[in-house]
Enzyme design. Structure first.
Site, PDB file in Angstrom:
ATOM      1  N   HIS A 130     -19.822  -4.894  11.700  1.00  0.00           N
ATOM      2  CA  HIS A 130     -19.076  -4.013  10.797  1.00  0.00           C
ATOM      3  C   HIS A 130     -18.742  -2.690  11.470  1.00  0.00           C
ATOM      4  O   HIS A 130     -19.315  -2.326  12.503  1.00  0.00           O
ATOM      5  CB  HIS A 130     -19.877  -3.760   9.511  1.00  0.00           C
ATOM      6  CG  HIS A 130     -21.085  -2.879   9.694  1.00  0.00           C
ATOM      7  ND1 HIS A 130     -21.467  -1.924   8.764  1.00  0.00           N
ATOM      8  CD2 HIS A 130     -21.996  -2.788  10.697  1.00  0.00           C
ATOM      9  CE1 HIS A 130     -22.552  -1.305   9.186  1.00  0.00           C
ATOM     10  NE2 HIS A 130     -22.894  -1.813  10.345  1.00  0.00           N
TER      11      HIS A 130
ATOM     12  N   HIS B  56     -18.378  -0.624   0.782  1.00  0.00           N
ATOM     13  CA  HIS B  56     -18.407  -1.058   2.176  1.00  0.00           C
ATOM     14  C   HIS B  56     -18.209  -2.571   2.282  1.00  0.00           C
ATOM     15  O   HIS B  56     -18.528  -3.320   1.366  1.00  0.00           O
ATOM     16  CB  HIS B  56     -19.749  -0.664   2.814  1.00  0.00           C
ATOM     17  CG  HIS B  56     -19.786  -0.834   4.303  1.00  0.00           C
ATOM     18  ND1 HIS B  56     -18.941  -0.155   5.155  1.00  0.00           N
ATOM     19  CD2 HIS B  56     -20.561  -1.617   5.104  1.00  0.00           C
ATOM     20  CE1 HIS B  56     -19.195  -0.490   6.403  1.00  0.00           C
ATOM     21  NE2 HIS B  56     -20.175  -1.391   6.400  1.00  0.00           N
TER      22      HIS B  56
ATOM     23  N   ASP C 105      -7.900  -2.945   1.164  1.00  0.00           N
ATOM     24  CA  ASP C 105      -9.135  -2.232   0.827  1.00  0.00           C
ATOM     25  C   ASP C 105     -10.274  -3.180   0.457  1.00  0.00           C
ATOM     26  O   ASP C 105     -10.047  -4.283  -0.051  1.00  0.00           O
ATOM     27  CB  ASP C 105      -8.891  -1.273  -0.337  1.00  0.00           C
ATOM     28  CG  ASP C 105      -8.111  -0.034   0.082  1.00  0.00           C
ATOM     29  OD1 ASP C 105      -8.049   0.254   1.296  1.00  0.00           O
ATOM     30  OD2 ASP C 105      -7.559   0.643  -0.812  1.00  0.00           O
ATOM     31  N   ALA C 106     -11.492  -2.694   0.650  1.00  0.00           N
ATOM     32  CA  ALA C 106     -12.676  -3.524   0.407  1.00  0.00           C
ATOM     33  C   ALA C 106     -12.736  -4.027  -1.033  1.00  0.00           C
ATOM     34  O   ALA C 106     -13.062  -5.196  -1.276  1.00  0.00           O
ATOM     35  CB  ALA C 106     -13.943  -2.741   0.756  1.00  0.00           C
TER      36      ALA C 106
ATOM     37  N   TYR D 178       0.837  -1.205   0.000  1.00  0.00           N
ATOM     38  CA  TYR D 178       0.000   0.000   0.000  1.00  0.00           C
ATOM     39  C   TYR D 178       0.872   1.255   0.000  1.00  0.00           C
ATOM     40  O   TYR D 178       1.762   1.396   0.830  1.00  0.00           O
ATOM     41  CB  TYR D 178      -0.916   0.012   1.224  1.00  0.00           C
ATOM     42  CG  TYR D 178      -2.246   0.650   0.934  1.00  0.00           C
ATOM     43  CD1 TYR D 178      -3.361  -0.122   0.665  1.00  0.00           C
ATOM     44  CD2 TYR D 178      -2.377   2.030   0.891  1.00  0.00           C
ATOM     45  CE1 TYR D 178      -4.580   0.454   0.370  1.00  0.00           C
ATOM     46  CE2 TYR D 178      -3.584   2.617   0.591  1.00  0.00           C
ATOM     47  CZ  TYR D 178      -4.683   1.834   0.328  1.00  0.00           C
ATOM     48  OH  TYR D 178      -5.886   2.421   0.019  1.00  0.00           O
TER      49      TYR D 178
ATOM     50  N   ASP E 121     -11.492   1.691  10.060  1.00  0.00           N
ATOM     51  CA  ASP E 121     -12.514   1.867   9.033  1.00  0.00           C
ATOM     52  C   ASP E 121     -13.066   0.484   8.693  1.00  0.00           C
ATOM     53  O   ASP E 121     -12.687  -0.521   9.321  1.00  0.00           O
ATOM     54  CB  ASP E 121     -11.978   2.637   7.819  1.00  0.00           C
ATOM     55  CG  ASP E 121     -10.877   1.919   7.041  1.00  0.00           C
ATOM     56  OD1 ASP E 121     -10.647   0.711   7.275  1.00  0.00           O
ATOM     57  OD2 ASP E 121     -10.238   2.567   6.185  1.00  0.00           O
ATOM     58  N   CYS E 122     -13.967   0.407   7.728  1.00  0.00           N
ATOM     59  CA  CYS E 122     -14.659  -0.869   7.497  1.00  0.00           C
ATOM     60  C   CYS E 122     -13.701  -1.974   7.072  1.00  0.00           C
ATOM     61  O   CYS E 122     -13.710  -3.081   7.625  1.00  0.00           O
ATOM     62  CB  CYS E 122     -15.799  -0.705   6.490  1.00  0.00           C
ATOM     63  SG  CYS E 122     -15.301  -0.277   4.799  1.00  0.00           S
ATOM     64  N   SER E 123     -12.828  -1.676   6.086  1.00  0.00           N
ATOM     65  CA  SER E 123     -11.922  -2.714   5.598  1.00  0.00           C
ATOM     66  C   SER E 123     -10.755  -2.932   6.551  1.00  0.00           C
ATOM     67  O   SER E 123     -10.196  -4.027   6.620  1.00  0.00           O
ATOM     68  CB  SER E 123     -11.415  -2.362   4.196  1.00  0.00           C
ATOM     69  OG  SER E 123     -10.827  -1.075   4.172  1.00  0.00           O
TER      70      SER E 123
END
Length: 316
Positions: free
Chosen positions: A282, A270, A235-236, A101, A216-218
């Site tokens: 989540h 998401h 990442d998602a 990343y 965060d979500c991911s």
């Protein structure tokens, strides 16, 4: 598998030298209000607690933050510019760069070390929500995040001596799991991913967050997989694309479920854990904490667009 190997590095490597380092989109991305997050030492508690809702939303809406790294996590520097380093994070796979990343970090938050000093037969992973790094006499030095990993030097009755960017220090045995570095943490089944995530119910969402100071979500699903022996993309979108899809009628607890705008036909935005019985665990969005919800009757029911499974039944 979350192995502590550094084969991709030369004889020297750069490691994160603060509790949590934020990887920014550019050196100009941090604002005055973000100073506690770009200093060394950082004060993540202070930074996150003093950000207004609007300032927090701007981290994503103005594309300021990319991701985060934890204390001791290795990065590769690709370029330096004044007091900043452009890095890639090999432990966080991304389509943005095949090496890891990408983004920018303050050089002051990185420390160059010899690879041979960092390679140990065993590693310690923080399994408490937070753990204090201690001096030899027990003084608190730094508040570390869940899933911070450091090389083990030796063990005593109640503490683990670890190598850090600041020399040898100690972690309480009760706060860590020690594992063979080459083998990684043991791979567990899907319900164990949920058990790992449940203690964080209520933890505020934080854009780009990869730590127990805010996910965060991911980042949330990444960390819970990491805790159970799986290294998945950051990442998602990458998480949805990297393994085979799971049919919705074959979903099992611990699977990942993904959501897209335009009732599932638009851009994926998401990810959460399928919890079983039509529920999802989540990290939802700025202003809300990690939650367990019924999918039925929510926007997510209409936006469901994919499901994947990284955990392996046979190795539970």
């Amino acid at each position: 598998m979350t192995k502590q190997t550094f084969d991709q590095f030369t004889e020297e490597l750069w490691v994160t030298a603060v509790q949590v380092a934020t990887v920014w989109t550019s050196p100009s991305s941090p604002r005055e209000v973000d100073k506690p997050g770009i200093t060394n030492p950082t004060d993540i508690d202070n930074w996150v607690s003093h950000l207004s809702y609007e300032a927090t939303v701007a981290l994503s809406d103005e594309n300021r933050i990319q991701t985060q790294t934890l204390y001791g996590e290795a990065v590769m520097i690709t370029e330096t510019k004044d007091d900043w380093a452009h890095v890639v994070v090999p432990t966080q796979a991304s389509v943005k760069d095949e090496r890891g990343y990408p983004g920018w970090m303050p050089l002051s938050q990185l420390k160059k070390i010899k690879k041979q000093d960092w390679q140990r037969a065993e590693s310690a992973a923080v399994t408490s929500r937070h753990a204090w790094l201690e001096s030899e006499d027990g003084e608190h030095i730094m508040k570390l995040s869940y899933m911070t990993m450091l090389p083990v030097e030796s063990k005593t009755n109640n503490r683990i001596k670890v190598n850090t960017p600041h020399g040898f220090h100690f972690l309480r045995k009760s706060d860590v799991t020690v594992f063979r570095s080459e083998q990684g943490l043991p791979k567990r089944q899907g319900n164990e991913l949920l058990k790992a995530g449940e203690p964080y119910l209520g933890l505020d969402y934080f854009w780009g967050g990869m730590s127990s100071f805010g996910y965060d979500c991911s980042g949330f699903v990444y960390a819970m997989h990491k805790a159970n022996g799986y290294q998945i993309p950051r990442d998602a979108g990458d998480q949805a694309a990297s393994v085979e899809k799971v049919p919705y009628d074959q979903l099992e607890p611990g699977d990942l479920i993904f959501f897209a705008y335009e009732e599932g036909k638009g851009r994926l935005h998401h990810v959460g854990f399928y919890y079983g019985h039509g529920k999802m665990l989540h990290s939802p969005q700025t202003g809300r904490g990690i939650e367990l919800i019924e999918l039925k009757g929510t926007k997510y029911e209409k936006e469901l667009c994919a499901a994947t499974r990284y955990w392996q039944q046979a190795e539970g």
